[in-house]
Design an enzyme around this catalytic site. Structure first.
Site, PDB file in Angstrom:
ATOM      1  N   TRP A  57       1.449  -5.488 -13.123  1.00  0.00           N
ATOM      2  CA  TRP A  57       0.400  -6.409 -12.696  1.00  0.00           C
ATOM      3  C   TRP A  57      -0.966  -5.722 -12.720  1.00  0.00           C
ATOM      4  CZ3 TRP A  57      -1.331  -6.800  -7.090  1.00  0.00           C
ATOM      5  CH2 TRP A  57      -1.076  -5.616  -6.394  1.00  0.00           C
ATOM      6  N   GLU A 112       4.795  -2.168  -0.903  1.00  0.00           N
ATOM      7  CA  GLU A 112       6.191  -1.936  -1.277  1.00  0.00           C
ATOM      8  C   GLU A 112       6.976  -1.165  -0.226  1.00  0.00           C
ATOM      9  OE1 GLU A 112       5.732  -1.667  -6.113  1.00  0.00           O
ATOM     10  OE2 GLU A 112       5.038   0.022  -4.902  1.00  0.00           O
ATOM     11  N   GLN A 153      -0.617  -0.221   0.636  1.00  0.00           N
ATOM     12  CA  GLN A 153      -1.847  -0.537  -0.087  1.00  0.00           C
ATOM     13  C   GLN A 153      -2.338  -1.921   0.311  1.00  0.00           C
ATOM     14  OE1 GLN A 153       0.863  -0.450  -3.618  1.00  0.00           O
ATOM     15  NE2 GLN A 153      -0.610  -1.895  -4.466  1.00  0.00           N
TER      16      GLN A 153
END
Length: 758
Positions: free
Chosen positions: A356, A496, A610
């Site tokens: 992405w 994640e 993040q």
């Protein structure tokens, strides 16, 4: 000045210091870092900044964009191709290298302006002989099948015979410094010579794709060819040309290595070898200097579009330019079969796959600066739409589901299992749950069309992507009878470290926007683009009821939020996790992991990898009021550890949106210097591609405040930091080159360039 170490002939060719990235002393521990920093690419091929004579440690990798192979690995990865840069010098059997000799002087410099790698070394061998060796390396941007090296060799205190070995080494392995992961993706099918040219052809093991590399060696003193005793030999997987010449004290010999590479993707298999030799002949006839001049002219044109000038902040000015250089050098302007990998063509991490990252971090740069390259990246996704359809069906969904990691054929390349250094394996669930890449592909296509005004693409290829990805999301959501809302369960967002979760806000809201946009686009096409609408319906068997369903899902998708506030809950249950805040930063202004993580898993805390919710607000800022953005930024900023290079630039941009300019400047420095200072300790694995695009976005969307309104008109809302006296950059706006200059007081000018300026 950096140039002062080099001899006059190179000094005069090199750019000023603001364009030079320098390695000022040799440190073997930093070899791999500088190999990444000094990588060169011309959109077709990439080569790491290895030393010509070889040293240790080294990852001497050559890549061609789009050449993948799997063999014994978990995934298709970029094939490490024969290393054509090897060039060794001997005097009385003594190898002249930085590892075998005493280093009296040393400097290498990457010239960003001309995409040229320069080297200066003064060596003293065991016998006291002193040799000055300077070199120039480039990959032609005008003729991408040409690569050249020129070495200026000067014996300073002796006469003698210089022996030269020029080779093409086909024995290189992927992960050659990792015993557990080593793999050979190619086999040599031909090792031969033609007159004074050596030639090596290899074949990838899975697809049997052929790649041919040829090289030709020449040496001159005062314009006269001086090579003697030339011999071409085939040593297993190494093609080698040997020659020698007499050298005299204080006299310089110029040694040139001409290289050419072709693959079966460029021509028929039988034509590879003839094409290589024809290109070598043409290269030699034109000459190194003329080819280099033509190459530099192309880069001059590229920089007129891409350069960003920050007056008053030398270090950051050069660092931003460094990031732009690597990003713009890698993308292809002519081949829509390739994308931009997460490490560009500078390292093997992530196998050269597209994520992405392309759509959300790199594509904005290309759309505004090199729209022709942006178009190629969009066409890459369209070419692989059928593969995305198959991927959706394989996973039990409808429509098209783009893979988390994409190589050349569009199949999912994210491995199901990961091997740890100790040999243990664990299940990798990224591809199973991290589905937001499919929304990113659609969002990227929309933003490309909005930025460039390419409505032809929007209503044709992009419309097909939109419909098929909308079908995927409609099959991916579940209806909650209790809430009377649609959910996306078992999903992973950008963060994640928490996987899988239910109702990740980033994913749910982006799906909400995607489905709403596709529904409105279908209505628009039906009303005003009848021909394209009919074609779309026929090709995709589209029914109007589908758009109505998409609109309903968009209206009723669940978005978790903290009651009584404007703070979104990153996912269901996030607020129930243990609250940990970031309070300390290291010397590079990077967050230090809180002590509690020594006794508690990060998954049990609110610490995130993040930008997640904040990333959503970066993409869809028009959806949220300023107070909502501020509250969410302030909440999540102190909980983000920036475990990904993708994160700092987003927080910089969003910090500026809420008026937090001091943190924004710090975040930009972290991002811009990430690889130059090896802040994350992994630059050896390659340049962080998404970060390079994020740096550009931070400057242009953040500090310059550039945006487009609904009519495609430019708007600026500058936030100049106190360190900057002036900011200047260019964009392509609706086919016109536009130069923007912003002063330290935030005043600005917008000027359309004349055609002959571009």
């Amino acid at each position: 000045m950096i140039r002062d170490n080099f001899s006059k002939i190179l000094r005069e060719a090199m750019s000023e210091d603001s364009w030079l990235i320098s390695e000022d002393q040799y440190d073997a521990k930093k070899n791999l870092q500088f190999e990444s920093l000094f990588a060169l690419s011309n959109g077709y091929m990439g080569i790491r900044g290895v030393q010509e004579e070889g040293n240790h440690p080294s990852l001497p990798y050559v890549y061609i964009n789009g050449i993948f192979d799997k063999s014994e690995t978990f995934m298709r990865e970029l094939v490490t191709l024969p290393n054509w840069s090897e060039l060794k010098f001997y005097v009385e059997k003594q190898l002249l290298s930085v590892e075998r000799c005493e280093i009296l002087e040393y400097r290498r410099a990457l010239d960003l302006k001309t995409a040229t790698l320069y080297k200066h070394v003064l060596l003293r061998d065991e016998s006291g002989r002193e040799s000055l060796i300077e070199s120039v390396r480039f990959l032609s941007r005008e003729n991408v099948h040409r690569m050249g090296m020129k070495v200026y060799f000067t014996p300073l205190n002796y006469d003698g015979i210089l022996e030269i070995e020029s080779s093409i080494n086909g024995s290189i392995l992927n992960f050659c410094d990792a015993p557990r992961f080593k793999v050979k993706h190619s086999v040599v099918t031909e090792n031969s010579a033609k007159e004074d040219n050596i030639y090596l052809e290899v074949e990838t093991r899975d697809d049997l794709l052929h790649i041919g590399t040829g090289a030709s060696l020449h040496a001159y003193e005062n314009g006269e060819e001086v090579l003697r005793n030339r011999r071409c030999s085939a040593f297993g997987e190494v093609a080698l040309e040997f020659a020698d010449c007499k050298v005299k004290e204080g006299k310089t010999v110029e040694i040139l290595k001409y290289v050419s590479v072709f693959t079966e993707k460029d021509c028929e298999r039988a034509a590879i070898r003839p094409s290589v030799f024809k290109e070598l002949e043409s290269f030699r006839d034109r000459g190194f200097t003329e080819e280099h001049r033509a190459h530099k002219k192309v880069y001059d044109t590229m920089w007129k579009r891409a350069n960003v000038r920050i007056k008053g902040d030398f270090e950051l000015d050069r660092a931003v330019r460094f990031n732009i250089f690597h990003l713009m050098s890698t993308a292809s302007e002519y081949d829509d079969r390739v994308n931009v990998g997460a490490k560009l063509l500078s390292g093997e991490e992530y196998g050269g796959h597209a994520f992405w990252d392309t759509e959300l971090f790199m594509l904005p740069f290309f759309s505004f600066v090199f729209p022709e390259k942006a178009k190629r990246l969009e066409c890459y996704r369209y070419r692989l739409l059928d593969a995305a359809r198959k991927n959706a069906r394989k996973n039990g969904y409808q429509g098209a589901q783009y893979p988390w990691e994409s190589a050349d054929d569009g199949t999912e390349q994210c491995p199901d299992w990961t091997i740890e250094p100790d040999g243990s394996c664990y299940r990798c669930y990224v591809a199973k749950y991290e589905h937001h890449v499919t929304a990113a592909v659609m969002y990227g296509a929309y933003k490309y069309a909005e930025t460039t005004g390419d409505t032809d693409f929007l209503y044709k290829e992009a419309a097909e992507i939109f419909v098929e990805t909308a079908r995927f999301w409609a099959s991916r959501v579940l209806y909650n009878e209790t809430l009377k809302l649609y959910e996306i369960r078992e999903v992973t967002g950008p963060d994640e470290w928490h996987e899988p979760v239910n109702n990740n806000v980033y994913t749910n809201y982006l799906v909400k926007w995607c489905l709403r946009f596709v529904s409105s686009l279908i209505t628009e096409m039906k009303d005003s683009r009848e021909a394209e609408y009919r074609s779309l319906c026929e090709k995709l068997h589209f029914m109007e009821e589908e758009a109505e369903t998409w609109k309903e899902i968009s209206d009723k998708i669940y978005i978790p939020k903290k009651e009584g506030t404007k703070i979104f809950e990153q996912f269901e249950g996030y607020f129930d996790l243990y609250e940990v805040l970031i309070e300390k930063y290291d010397k590079n202004d990077w967050p230090i992991r809180p002590e509690i993580l020594k006794t508690m898993s990060v998954t049990e805390t609110q610490l995130i990898k993040q930008a997640d919710v904040v990333m959503l607000m970066h993409l869809l800022g028009q959806e949220f009021d300023e107070e909502t953005i501020r509250e969410n930024y302030n909440y999540y900023e102190k909980r983000t550890l920036h475990g990904s290079s993708l994160s700092p630039s987003i927080y910089a941009i969003m910090g500026l949106k809420i008026g937090d300019s001091s943190k924004a400047y710090r975040y930009l420095r972290r991002a811009a210097l990430l690889d130059l200072w090896n802040i994350q300790g992994n630059t050896r694995e390659g340049i962080h591609a998404a970060n390079t695009g994020g740096v550009w976005q931070t400057v242009v969307f953040g500090f310059a405040g550039l945006s487009l309104d609904e009519n495609g008109e430019l708007h600026l809302q500058p936030h100049m930091p106190k360190e900057w006296e002036e900011l200047q950059f260019s964009i392509m706006h609706r086919g016109e080159a536009t130069e923007i200059t912003i002063k330290g007081d935030n005043s600005y000018t917008i000027r359309k360039r004349e055609a002959n300026e571009v």
